[in-house]
Write a protein that holds these residues in place. Structure first.
Motif, PDB file in Angstrom:
ATOM      1  N   SER A 184       4.713   2.935  -0.076  1.00  0.00           N
ATOM      2  CA  SER A 184       3.300   2.684   0.188  1.00  0.00           C
ATOM      3  C   SER A 184       2.815   1.490  -0.622  1.00  0.00           C
ATOM      4  O   SER A 184       2.010   0.685  -0.152  1.00  0.00           O
ATOM      5  CB  SER A 184       2.472   3.924  -0.151  1.00  0.00           C
ATOM      6  N   TYR A 185       3.344   1.352  -1.841  1.00  0.00           N
ATOM      7  CA  TYR A 185       2.965   0.234  -2.703  1.00  0.00           C
ATOM      8  C   TYR A 185       3.370  -1.094  -2.050  1.00  0.00           C
ATOM      9  O   TYR A 185       2.581  -2.039  -1.992  1.00  0.00           O
ATOM     10  CB  TYR A 185       3.643   0.381  -4.066  1.00  0.00           C
TER      11      TYR A 185
ATOM     12  N   ASP B 238       3.882  -1.598   1.060  1.00  0.00           N
ATOM     13  CA  ASP B 238       3.055  -1.727   2.258  1.00  0.00           C
ATOM     14  C   ASP B 238       1.699  -2.344   1.919  1.00  0.00           C
ATOM     15  O   ASP B 238       1.174  -3.185   2.647  1.00  0.00           O
ATOM     16  CB  ASP B 238       2.878  -0.348   2.897  1.00  0.00           C
ATOM     17  N   LYS B 239       1.127  -1.928   0.783  1.00  0.00           N
ATOM     18  CA  LYS B 239      -0.211  -2.380   0.398  1.00  0.00           C
ATOM     19  C   LYS B 239      -0.237  -3.831  -0.077  1.00  0.00           C
ATOM     20  O   LYS B 239      -1.252  -4.515   0.065  1.00  0.00           O
ATOM     21  CB  LYS B 239      -0.769  -1.470  -0.701  1.00  0.00           C
TER      22      LYS B 239
END
Length: 215
Positions: free
Chosen positions: A125-126, A128-129
């Motif tokens: 997710s990191y 992705d962000k």
């Protein structure tokens, strides 16, 4: 209208050349397909591939054996093709094809996977962000493929393959830095360097990340 005039008119109307094919070779492939059952080599397959409006018998006519068929395409229209044995027309077609295929830049594609860390979903997710930040930082266009894989694309105005290798090295350095800071694994699975022609499909080659130095 001569064959050369027909070609010039088609080019002026926005068509580009897909290929120049020998009628003799087409006939040979067709005869071989009848013997072996290899349908892809038939004249029917040739016509269907380019969606040509040309009679099968014309291409198979022994009188046309010494001719060539010039195939042209204009999006979104279907292809057109005509037979010719005119040296001037064929030379003009070859010159145009060489011009279309001339490289005007390079396109790089990198695929990498993310794994490990104390909380793997959070680490992915990191990444992705921060994709937008990475795009701004290096000029790449990164996107998420699935929960594990990401892809990065970048176009260069340079036609020097060494410049593409340098960009790949910059990306590898950055990915290593992120991996160390976040205590995760970022593995570069593959890359692709494509020559960008003036017109037509990319001409590309691929390889694993540890073979960059070979190109």
């Amino acid at each position: 209208m001569t064959d050369l005039e027909m070609l010039e008119k088609a080019l002026a109307d926005g068509y580009h050349i897909i290929g120049i094919f020998s009628a003799d070779k087409i006939q040979q492939n067709h005869e071989e397909s009848l013997k072996t059952g290899f349908v892809a080599g038939s004249v029917d397959a040739f016509i269907e591939t380019f969606n040509l409006r040309i009679e099968k018998n014309v291409l198979l006519d022994p009188k046309n054996k010494s001719k060539f068929i010039i195939v042209l395409k204009k999006e979104p229209a279907s292809c057109i093709g005509f037979l010719t044995s005119d040296p001037q027309c064929l030379n003009r077609a070859k010159q145009q094809l060489a011009f279309q295929n001339e490289s005007i830049g390079l396109h790089i594609t990198v695929r990498f996977s993310v794994s490990g860390g104390s909380s793997e979903p959070n680490q992915i997710s990191y990444i992705d962000k921060i994709i937008d930040q990475l795009n701004q930082l290096l000029g790449w266009d990164f996107k998420k493929i699935n929960d594990t894989y990401f892809e990065g694309n970048k176009e260069l105005s340079s036609t020097n393959e060494e410049d593409a290798v340098k960009e790949l090295e910059k990306f590898r350095t950055l990915s290593t830095y992120i991996a160390i800071c976040r205590k995760i694994g970022i593995r570069i699975e593959s890359y692709m360097i494509s020559k960008i022609p003036r017109l037509g499909p990319y001409i590309c080659y691929t390889g694993p990340q540890n073979s960059w130095h070979r190109h």
